[in-house]
Design an enzyme around this catalytic site. Structure first.
Site, PDB file in Angstrom:
ATOM      1  N   LYS A  85       9.829  -2.764  -1.157  1.00 19.98           N
ATOM      2  CA  LYS A  85      11.144  -2.639  -1.784  1.00 19.98           C
ATOM      3  C   LYS A  85      12.204  -2.205  -0.774  1.00 19.98           C
ATOM      4  O   LYS A  85      11.912  -1.762   0.337  1.00 19.98           O
ATOM      5  CB  LYS A  85      11.060  -1.695  -2.983  1.00 19.98           C
ATOM      6  N   ARG A 116       1.446  -0.766  -7.585  1.00 18.43           N
ATOM      7  CA  ARG A 116       1.689  -2.211  -7.679  1.00 18.43           C
ATOM      8  C   ARG A 116       2.053  -2.712  -6.285  1.00 18.43           C
ATOM      9  O   ARG A 116       3.101  -2.349  -5.743  1.00 18.43           O
ATOM     10  CB  ARG A 116       2.813  -2.478  -8.678  1.00 18.43           C
TER      11      ARG A 116
END
Length: 302
Positions: free
Chosen positions: A238, A272
């Site tokens: 991210k 995740r």
């Protein structure tokens, strides 16, 4: 009885229901950190930019993730990022065939990343056992669909309407507000019939948050963990990692593993991740350090 004595720096959450049966697997989250792999059937996904948009490639990637040790596979048909609306039937046509094919070839836990109740219902019918809603139950009917099934619901903190931007997000107390939001949405899900032992929460790293805010939520993850539900940390590749390290998406693996490990040490029980083998090794190593699993080949100095 669980030994809750941990080294300084580790946090073992006081989970309301630590033992969870999800799909065909049972997890004891007092002794397990699950790895969720990511398969996106989108031409414009955040990280892989359409690499698994073709059906055969999506199924192949999902099966390979299972073979590499993933505990479950999260399948998405619509990016979180702002963009034009995709009709529900088109979203379902992207994810349901992958779910059905994977369910025939593997007993891995299958989740579907969707905020639409009709897509969730079709995915559950095809074999999905988790609905991963990154919009915090924006459509309350989604909770009804999960309540009428045996599926687990992931409730994520995000403030904007689906696929709509939230410019310059502002929080007076970002971690506290994330916790309060999740508690409110958990109460909504329970009120609509979702049992609390089928609820997982996600603080939503980067979702409607800037990098500084996401880093603070990560440091204060214990406040989300204190809700008593297993916490999912979706940190892989991210922007908060890229901006913290000045790394493009293709060079964020080390930062992603570090972030996932930090979250697990602070009480997250599912991570995740895109890079499955590396993430599985990291979480299994962490479990070995904690004494939750035996070494595979302990021959050194024997």
């Amino acid at each position: 009885m669980t030994d809750r004595t941990l080294p300084p720096g580790f946090q073992l959450p006081e989970l309301r229901s630590p033992v969870r049966t999800i799909g065909r697997h049972t997890f004891d989250f007092d002794h397990r950190i699950a790895v969720m792999a990511i398969v996106n059937r989108t031409p414009d996904s955040f990280f892989d930019q359409g690499a698994t948009f073709a059906l055969d490639r999506a199924v192949e990637a999902a099966v390979r993730a299972d073979e590499h040790g993933a505990d479950w596979v999260d399948i998405g048909g619509v990016p979180f990022a702002p963009g034009p609306e995709l009709p529900a039937d088109e979203e379902a046509s992207r994810v349901v065939p992958v779910v059905a094919a994977l369910a025939q070839q593997s007993d891995v836990v299958i989740s579907v990343d969707t905020f639409r109740p009709e897509v969730a219902a079709a995915a559950i019918a095809a074999g999905a056992s988790v609905i991963n809603d990154t919009t915090g139950i924006h459509d309350e009917r989604l909770a009804d669909v999960v309540a009428d099934s045996d599926a687990t619901l992931v409730i994520t903190h995000s403030l904007a309407s689906p696929r709509r931007p939230l410019m310059r997000p502002q929080y007076a107390d970002v971690a506290g507000e994330v916790r309060d939001f999740l508690l409110e949405r958990v109460d909504l899900a329970i009120a609509r019939g979702v049992p609390e032992d089928r609820i997982i929460v996600d603080p939503g790293h980067d979702l409607n948050k800037n990098t500084v805010q996401t880093l603070e939520v990560t440091r204060r993850l214990g406040e989300v963990v204190s809700l008593g539900f297993p916490v999912l940390a979706a940190v892989s590749n991210k922007d908060f990692i890229g901006e913290s390290l000045a790394r493009p998406k293709s060079e964020r693996l080390a930062g992603s593993i570090a972030a996932a490990t930090a979250c697990a040490m602070l009480g997250a029980r599912i991570v995740r991740m895109h890079a499955v083998p590396e993430s599985v090794d990291a979480m299994r190593m962490l479990e070995a350090i904690l004494g939750w699993r035996d070494p595979v080949d302990p021959v050194h100095n024997l």
